[in-house]
Write a protein that holds these residues in place. Structure first.
Motif, PDB file in Angstrom:
ATOM      1  N   GLU A   1      41.762  28.342  28.050  1.00 17.12           N
ATOM      2  CA  GLU A   1      41.342  27.458  29.149  1.00 17.12           C
ATOM      3  C   GLU A   1      42.364  27.523  30.287  1.00 17.12           C
ATOM      4  O   GLU A   1      42.002  27.728  31.456  1.00 17.12           O
ATOM      5  CB  GLU A   1      41.217  26.018  28.654  1.00 17.12           C
ATOM      6  N   TYR A   2      43.632  27.341  29.939  1.00 18.16           N
ATOM      7  CA  TYR A   2      44.695  27.444  30.948  1.00 18.16           C
ATOM      8  C   TYR A   2      44.638  28.802  31.632  1.00 18.16           C
ATOM      9  O   TYR A   2      44.807  28.905  32.845  1.00 18.16           O
ATOM     10  CB  TYR A   2      46.078  27.290  30.292  1.00 18.16           C
ATOM     11  N   ALA A   3      44.431  29.844  30.849  1.00 14.87           N
ATOM     12  CA  ALA A   3      44.442  31.211  31.372  1.00 14.87           C
ATOM     13  C   ALA A   3      43.381  31.391  32.450  1.00 14.87           C
ATOM     14  O   ALA A   3      43.657  31.927  33.526  1.00 14.87           O
ATOM     15  CB  ALA A   3      44.237  32.214  30.235  1.00 14.87           C
ATOM     16  N   ILE A   4      42.176  30.942  32.178  1.00 19.11           N
ATOM     17  CA  ILE A   4      41.097  31.100  33.158  1.00 19.11           C
ATOM     18  C   ILE A   4      41.432  30.350  34.438  1.00 19.11           C
ATOM     19  O   ILE A   4      41.323  30.893  35.545  1.00 19.11           O
ATOM     20  CB  ILE A   4      39.753  30.606  32.580  1.00 19.11           C
ATOM     21  N   ARG A   5      41.885  29.100  34.281  1.00 18.76           N
ATOM     22  CA  ARG A   5      42.226  28.311  35.467  1.00 18.76           C
ATOM     23  C   ARG A   5      43.349  28.974  36.248  1.00 18.76           C
ATOM     24  O   ARG A   5      43.304  29.050  37.498  1.00 18.76           O
ATOM     25  CB  ARG A   5      42.613  26.889  35.040  1.00 18.76           C
ATOM     26  N   ALA A   6      44.350  29.484  35.531  1.00 16.96           N
ATOM     27  CA  ALA A   6      45.487  30.135  36.195  1.00 16.96           C
ATOM     28  C   ALA A   6      45.035  31.373  36.955  1.00 16.96           C
ATOM     29  O   ALA A   6      45.441  31.581  38.110  1.00 16.96           O
ATOM     30  CB  ALA A   6      46.553  30.498  35.163  1.00 16.96           C
ATOM     31  N   VAL A   7      44.205  32.179  36.333  1.00 16.83           N
ATOM     32  CA  VAL A   7      43.771  33.421  36.983  1.00 16.83           C
ATOM     33  C   VAL A   7      42.962  33.103  38.237  1.00 16.83           C
ATOM     34  O   VAL A   7      43.146  33.744  39.277  1.00 16.83           O
ATOM     35  CB  VAL A   7      42.945  34.295  36.005  1.00 16.83           C
ATOM     36  N   VAL A   8      42.103  32.109  38.159  1.00 14.77           N
ATOM     37  CA  VAL A   8      41.318  31.742  39.346  1.00 14.77           C
ATOM     38  C   VAL A   8      42.253  31.283  40.468  1.00 14.77           C
ATOM     39  O   VAL A   8      42.080  31.679  41.627  1.00 14.77           O
ATOM     40  CB  VAL A   8      40.292  30.635  39.012  1.00 14.77           C
ATOM     41  N   TYR A   9      43.265  30.509  40.096  1.00  7.19           N
ATOM     42  CA  TYR A   9      44.197  30.039  41.124  1.00  7.19           C
ATOM     43  C   TYR A   9      44.985  31.198  41.724  1.00  7.19           C
ATOM     44  O   TYR A   9      45.131  31.288  42.957  1.00  7.19           O
ATOM     45  CB  TYR A   9      45.155  28.997  40.548  1.00  7.19           C
ATOM     46  N   VAL A  10      45.479  32.075  40.883  1.00 10.30           N
ATOM     47  CA  VAL A  10      46.224  33.243  41.370  1.00 10.30           C
ATOM     48  C   VAL A  10      45.339  34.083  42.288  1.00 10.30           C
ATOM     49  O   VAL A  10      45.773  34.514  43.365  1.00 10.30           O
ATOM     50  CB  VAL A  10      46.735  34.108  40.185  1.00 10.30           C
ATOM     51  N   ALA A  11      44.092  34.280  41.878  1.00 11.74           N
ATOM     52  CA  ALA A  11      43.183  35.118  42.668  1.00 11.74           C
ATOM     53  C   ALA A  11      42.898  34.487  44.031  1.00 11.74           C
ATOM     54  O   ALA A  11      42.804  35.186  45.045  1.00 11.74           O
ATOM     55  CB  ALA A  11      41.884  35.348  41.894  1.00 11.74           C
ATOM     56  N   ALA A  12      42.776  33.154  44.030  1.00  2.68           N
ATOM     57  CA  ALA A  12      42.541  32.470  45.311  1.00  2.68           C
ATOM     58  C   ALA A  12      43.705  32.718  46.266  1.00  2.68           C
ATOM     59  O   ALA A  12      43.516  32.843  47.479  1.00  2.68           O
ATOM     60  CB  ALA A  12      42.348  30.972  45.076  1.00  2.68           C
TER      61      ALA A  12
END
Lengths: 142, 142
Positions: free
Chosen positions: B8-19
């Motif tokens: 869960e953390y991973a998905i949220r982190a990747v979306v934030y990094v990508a943004a």
DNA sequence: AGAATAAAAGATATATTTGTCTTCTATTAA
DNA sequence: TTAATAGAAGACAAATATATCTTTTATTCT
């Protein structure tokens, strides 16, 4: 893993107990654990929980054991809720506590139908039907 | 819980990094953890895993941080597989290792379409689309 | 009543997941 | 080339899930 290991054991145990119940038999912890391939003592704890939550019934002493009052009126969702609670049908897939239809996370609309279907499938499947499928199709529990 | 907390953390982190990446910015562990509401050090470990698995990229030193090479070619399923493996799409819902189409457990036929749909949804959703949804709809990540 | 049976209950133990802290290494910029 | 920055790596700690062991309680049968 959608369900906890405890919940997996629980479903298998209940189906096995119910298969015995329809033959008018009660069954003990050791036989149940053997039948579903689970550790005996841990299975005892799970059966205890299921009995406390009224999914199963039990009696002590000689000829005692576990049984199920009415397999047709117990549904898989009752077992899942007894062991894992209701969260798997409601919790946000990426772990956001405030995620909702009004304030959705980026995956909310994809996940809702999946979770709903999961709930529907568990809600529609009675233990009695599981036993029938189990006996008719040579299904197995370990 | 369908996904592990790490995932869960991973998905949220990747979306934030990508943004951040689409704005030509790199971003550090502390800011990521703050943005997604996760423990800093644990988030560091997760980002490390994602970098090792080539989901993210990183650079050290001043102006360093995490970024993503091509958000449009990374899909949610890549993150899920990096963190939790492929089991959630294949494992038997009641925990039987030998469960298959040929030798199904009593729930097999109900569960297959659900697991398939889960895989399809994760496979079709790119990180880039997640970022778009995130920005257009005021989605949030904590 | 006494012995045997079987679940209930409680205390412990182990494994896994989640989370923290410290040190090391690479990079940048003055 | 040195100081500052920031991720990588490893050791450690806490929380939770899984598993075991012992004692207690209820029931049955002789």
């Amino acid at each position: 893993m959608i369900l906890s290991k405890s919940c997996e054991y629980a479903i298998r145990a209940v189906v096995y107990v119910a298969a015995k119940t329809v033959k008018e038999e009660r069954v003990g912890i050791i036989e149940i654990a053997e039948a579903i391939g689970s550790p005996v003592a841990f299975t005892g704890k799970i059966l205890q929980t299921l009995t406390r939550k009224k999914v199963l019934a039990s009696s002590k002493g000689p000829n005692g054991g576990f049984y199920i009052i009415d397999p047709a009126s117990v549904y898989l969702i009752d077992i899942v809720r007894a062991m894992d609670g209701n969260e798997i049908f409601t919790a946000c897939v990426i772990g956001l506590t405030t995620c909702s239809a009004e304030r959705p996370c980026p995956m909310h609309h994809q996940m809702k139908p999946i979770r709903d279907q999961l709930r529907i499938d568990f809600s529609n499947r009675s233990v009695y039907e599981m036993v029938q499928a189990f006996e008719e199709n040579n299904y197995f529990l370990k």
